[in-house]
Design an enzyme around this catalytic site. Structure first.
Site, PDB file in Angstrom:
ATOM      1  NE  ARG A  69     -37.980  39.688  30.662  1.00  0.00           N
ATOM      2  CZ  ARG A  69     -38.116  40.975  30.942  1.00  0.00           C
ATOM      3  NH1 ARG A  69     -37.049  41.756  30.963  1.00  0.00           N
ATOM      4  NH2 ARG A  69     -39.304  41.491  31.207  1.00  0.00           N
ATOM      5  CE  LYS A 129     -32.745  57.474  39.747  1.00  0.00           C
ATOM      6  NZ  LYS A 129     -32.216  57.584  38.375  1.00  0.00           N
ATOM      7  CG  ASP A 210     -31.425  57.326  34.307  1.00  0.00           C
ATOM      8  OD1 ASP A 210     -30.271  57.685  34.566  1.00  0.00           O
ATOM      9  OD2 ASP A 210     -31.847  56.191  34.578  1.00  0.00           O
TER      10      ASP A 210
END
Length: 360
Positions: A69, A129, A210
């Site tokens: 971004r 993941k 996480d």
């Protein structure tokens, strides 16, 4: 895992005769032999840098575009790694005809939307993941990929590493006897900072998605679908999960004892204990690691030591490239149904803890 009489005899012969025990060699193909694809990277953070470094060092894969971004950030990343395309929007990466497959490296909160846009653009997708924030999002991605006819895989890199193939073979051969107990942990000490992504609810932070996804996925690989899941844990000061201990049972009755935490650096080891012997995987078990076969008498029978300890992310990329070249839309090593099963388990654990993310 079911055992034949032949496997039982094989196990007895190898475990009872220490002088003859040799762990099977990994069958993992050389990542350099995987067909080369053009990769686009979404979100050029730390894990993206490790991924690109691994591809450059150990594969023939080509990273052709990166999107952020922040256009300046994309350009800096591209300059660092010699990537020809640098874009200030993710849409521009998806519009680049050189991109065959997109690697989604953003925080969990962005996985669903970014992967869905890539699927809709007809790109193959590798998603970091944990796959998504929750099973509902994961199911939508899987359905979209199957309808679109593109490859989709969770980047659970552990599943593709050579030492894990050694583990699979040991289980298939029945060298441990009947598996009774699996242990695995992953804890890191994180300074309590509300601005850190692991403490941020809006980024789907917390230990579980996480860090804890590694022990849960490992136990699922070994035990298969869980028959029960029992959770004890607590929330961090921002409302995400801070520490979680989990006891699971497999359909055979075997137990898994798993832990994850943001409050301490744990050993990050794993073990599989059976009626004949046990396997111990050194820390960090989820990265390239030494595997040891230990007898019931606590005698070291043999070890597997990885030839390559750095750049382990190359194996997941090579698996994706091989699957795509073969016309397969998912990997047998990390099937989409397995990803969905793990995501449902993670959802249940968060429900037990009362942890929800904004917008769920």
């Amino acid at each position: 895992m079911p055992q034949t009489r032949q496997a039982d005899r094989h196990a007895d012969r190898h475990v009872d005769d220490a002088a003859r025990v040799v762990l099977p060699a990994p069958r993992t193909p050389d990542p350099r032999e995987a067909p080369a694809l053009g990769w686009g990277v979404i979100a050029p953070g730390g894990i993206a840098a490790s991924f690109v470094e691994a591809l450059r060092a150990h594969t023939e894969q080509r990273v052709v575009a990166v999107g952020s971004r922040d256009a300046a950030r994309a350009r800096a990343f591209a300059d660092r790694f010699g990537i020809p395309g640098a874009y200030g929007t993710y849409a521009d990466v998806l519009g680049d005809a050189r991109v065959d497959i997109v690697y989604i490296a953003s925080p969990h909160s962005g996985h669903f939307e970014q992967a869905l846009r890539a699927i809709e653009a007809g790109k193959h997708v590798l998603v970091e993941k944990a796959f998504t924030r929750n099973a509902r999002e994961a199911e939508q991605l899987v359905q979209a990929a199957r309808e679109q006819g593109v490859f989709l895989m969770e980047a659970m890199w552990t599943r593709f590493l050579p030492h894990i193939d050694v583990v699979r073979q040991v289980l298939d051969l029945g060298l441990l006897g009947e598996v009774r107990t699996v242990t695995a942990d992953h804890g890191q000490f994180m300074n309590p900072d509300a601005a850190h992504r692991l403490f941020a609810p809006e980024l789907a932070g917390g230990a579980l998605l996480d860090l804890g996804v590694y022990p849960v996925s490992f136990a699922s690989m070994v035990l298969g679908p869980f028959a029960s899941v029992t959770t004890v844990g607590d929330k961090a000061f921002t409302g995400v999960d801070g520490q979680v201990s989990i006891v699971v049972t497999g359909e055979s009755g075997a137990h898994g004892v798993l832990n994850t935490t943001l409050y301490a650096r744990t050993p990050t080891t794993a073990s599989i204990s059976g009626t004949r012997a046990r396997l111990e995987i050194e820390g960090d078990f989820y990265a390239p690691a030494t595997v040891r076969l230990i007898s019931r008498e606590r005698e070291l029978l043999c070890s597997y030591v990885p030839a390559q300890r750095e750049g382990g992310l190359c194996y997941e990329a090579a698996e994706a490239a091989r699957c795509i070249a073969a016309g397969r839309l998912e990997s047998d090593l990390m099937p989409l149904d397995e990803t969905l099963r793990v995501m449902h388990v993670l959802d249940g654990i968060r429900r037990d803890l009362g942890v929800t993310f904004p917008g769920e």
